[in-house]
Design a protein around this motif. Structure first.
Motif, mmCIF file in Angstrom:
data_model
loop_
_atom_site.group_PDB
_atom_site.id
_atom_site.type_symbol
_atom_site.label_atom_id
_atom_site.label_comp_id
_atom_site.label_asym_id
_atom_site.label_seq_id
_atom_site.Cartn_x
_atom_site.Cartn_y
_atom_site.Cartn_z
ATOM 1 N N ILE A 58 45.297 -10.120 60.238
ATOM 2 C CA ILE A 58 46.120 -10.037 59.165
ATOM 3 C C ILE A 58 47.492 -9.732 59.752
ATOM 4 O O ILE A 58 48.504 -9.413 58.855
ATOM 5 C CB ILE A 58 45.827 -8.928 58.242
ATOM 6 N N ASP A 59 47.766 -9.983 60.812
ATOM 7 C CA ASP A 59 49.122 -9.997 61.374
ATOM 8 C C ASP A 59 49.584 -8.618 61.761
ATOM 9 O O ASP A 59 50.861 -8.377 61.568
ATOM 10 C CB ASP A 59 50.053 -10.805 60.580
ATOM 11 N N HIS A 60 48.654 -7.530 61.814
ATOM 12 C CA HIS A 60 49.019 -6.273 62.239
ATOM 13 C C HIS A 60 48.172 -5.837 63.410
ATOM 14 O O HIS A 60 47.484 -4.988 63.304
ATOM 15 C CB HIS A 60 48.821 -5.314 60.869
ATOM 16 N N PRO A 61 48.196 -6.367 64.544
ATOM 17 C CA PRO A 61 47.688 -6.272 65.653
ATOM 18 C C PRO A 61 47.876 -4.577 66.036
ATOM 19 O O PRO A 61 48.790 -4.013 65.780
ATOM 20 C CB PRO A 61 47.769 -7.130 66.775
ATOM 21 N N GLY A 116 58.709 -0.333 62.097
ATOM 22 C CA GLY A 116 58.058 -1.304 62.846
ATOM 23 C C GLY A 116 56.548 -1.030 63.054
ATOM 24 O O GLY A 116 55.870 -2.048 63.712
ATOM 25 N N PHE A 117 56.003 0.046 62.505
ATOM 26 C CA PHE A 117 54.678 0.321 62.648
ATOM 27 C C PHE A 117 53.874 0.983 61.441
ATOM 28 O O PHE A 117 54.661 1.383 60.705
ATOM 29 C CB PHE A 117 54.321 1.144 63.988
ATOM 30 N N THR A 118 52.485 0.997 61.523
ATOM 31 C CA THR A 118 51.972 1.700 60.362
ATOM 32 C C THR A 118 50.997 2.344 61.016
ATOM 33 O O THR A 118 50.116 1.643 61.901
ATOM 34 C CB THR A 118 51.683 0.770 59.175
ATOM 35 N N GLU A 146 55.024 -3.099 59.099
ATOM 36 C CA GLU A 146 54.732 -2.249 57.973
ATOM 37 C C GLU A 146 54.028 -2.747 57.042
ATOM 38 O O GLU A 146 54.507 -3.712 56.244
ATOM 39 C CB GLU A 146 56.249 -1.849 57.683
ATOM 40 N N ILE A 147 52.770 -2.409 56.737
ATOM 41 C CA ILE A 147 51.946 -2.667 55.670
ATOM 42 C C ILE A 147 52.485 -2.285 54.281
ATOM 43 O O ILE A 147 52.604 -0.959 54.116
ATOM 44 C CB ILE A 147 50.403 -2.316 56.053
ATOM 45 N N ALA A 148 52.519 -3.139 53.691
ATOM 46 C CA ALA A 148 53.281 -2.895 52.220
ATOM 47 C C ALA A 148 52.156 -2.184 51.126
ATOM 48 O O ALA A 148 52.792 -1.197 50.763
ATOM 49 C CB ALA A 148 53.492 -4.309 51.328
ATOM 50 N N HIS A 149 50.893 -2.498 51.062
ATOM 51 C CA HIS A 149 50.056 -1.748 50.215
ATOM 52 C C HIS A 149 49.329 -0.663 50.687
ATOM 53 O O HIS A 149 49.622 -0.533 52.047
ATOM 54 C CB HIS A 149 49.094 -3.109 49.769
ATOM 55 N N GLU A 150 48.908 0.068 49.952
ATOM 56 C CA GLU A 150 48.418 1.295 50.288
ATOM 57 C C GLU A 150 46.837 1.241 50.865
ATOM 58 O O GLU A 150 46.329 1.912 51.920
ATOM 59 C CB GLU A 150 48.255 2.423 49.385
ATOM 60 N N THR A 151 46.084 0.292 50.531
ATOM 61 C CA THR A 151 44.738 0.086 51.104
ATOM 62 C C THR A 151 44.455 -1.444 51.112
ATOM 63 O O THR A 151 45.140 -2.198 50.534
ATOM 64 C CB THR A 151 43.509 0.766 49.875
#
Length: 301
Positions: free
Chosen positions: A242-245, A219-221, A176-181
């Motif tokens: 960035i650890d979001h494969p 668990g996903f974005t 889950e990516i915390a920031h918007e961009t």
């Protein structure tokens, strides 16, 4: 046998790839850049990068690789044609389709389908890539430009190199990516341990990916990625970095987390200037059914 081309620099100045494109106008800049990348261009007997600044009396030798002869077969394979005119086509490539033939994929490719539909394709690239201006991975779906003549091909390639082509991808990534961009500015090159994959390396080529969060799930974005450069596997490598494969990615991500046929990555938006009419064209392709079904099965945050 490789074809040998040689030039001695007298007054030319500038980057190696630009100088060679001017000197050998029968080849596209992307072809020359590919030869430089694969060490087929030597400056004074040594490999040099595309941005090498040529000097007076430099001896530049191109060992043009021999083209592997493959029999190109026109095959009646359905295509989703988003746009077509006398100069170009825009194709919505399905997941699982290879763009051009190779030894491992001699047929069933986009090129085989294009040859059945239209024999008027540009010949800028080698014989196995007629009309192909750029490519996306086998298991990435979405929009591609196809050129029907050499003039259109060169013009579209120049737009790609000038970074004026709009290319936006929808990707489902792990975590889950915390920031918007965000912007990932990290050079990409071949992995030292596995030449079949790419990785972020200090000595790699500049690569920039911008992303915007579209939706968060447990668990996903879901993100939209816009390419500023176009390195091989760029989005896949950058999101892993960035650890979001990307979910479903068999090479750069964890396996077996979601049911699918490869990475959940879709080239959904493509925009460019028409080389003949100068009209600004923008195309969109909806997510494949399996992508939509997967999203519908996830829990939103």
């Amino acid at each position: 046998m490789n074809e040998i081309l040689e030039v001695v620099i007298e007054e030319q100045k500038g980057r190696l790839d630009k100088v060679l494109t001017a000197e050998f106008s029968q080849f596209s800049r992307s072809q020359i850049q590919n030869w430089v990348k694969n060490n087929h261009v030597l400056v004074n007997g040594e490999a040099a990068p595309a941005n090498y600044k040529v000097k007076h009396a430099d001896v530049i030798r191109i060992e043009r690789p021999e083209i592997v002869e493959l029999e190109l077969i026109a095959q009646d394979i359905p295509l989703d044609v988003v746009y077509e005119d006398q100069d170009l086509m825009v194709i919505n490539k399905p997941q699982g389709m290879v763009v051009h033939p190779s030894k491992s994929h001699p047929d069933g490719t986009l090129v085989n389908a294009l040859l059945f539909r239209n024999h008027d394709l540009s010949g800028i690239n080698d014989v196995i890539r007629p009309g192909i201006v750029h490519r996306i991975d086998k298991d990435t779906s979405g929009l591609l430009m196809v050129a029907k003549n050499d003039e259109t091909h060169r013009a579209l390639q120049e737009q790609l190199m000038d970074k004026t082509v709009v290319r936006k991808y929808t990707a489902l990534v792990h975590g889950e990516i915390a920031h918007e961009t965000g912007t990932i500015d990290a050079p990409i090159g071949r992995s030292h341990s596995n030449r079949l994959v790419n990785t972020v390396r200090q000595e790699g080529k500049k690569a920039v990916t911008h992303f915007t969060v579209l939706e968060r799930y447990q668990g996903f974005t879901l993100v939209e990625c816009q390419l500023e450069t176009g390195r091989t596997h760029q989005i896949r490598v950058h999101m892993k970095y960035i650890d979001h494969p990307i979910a479903g990615d068999p090479t750069y991500g964890p396996s077996g987390t979601l049911k699918g046929n490869g990475q959940f990555l879709h080239a959904g938006v493509l925009g460019f200037t028409h080389p003949r009419t100068s009209e600004e064209l923008m195309f969109e392709a909806p997510l494949p059914a399996i992508f939509e079904e997967t999203l519908n099965g996830l829990l939103k945050k």
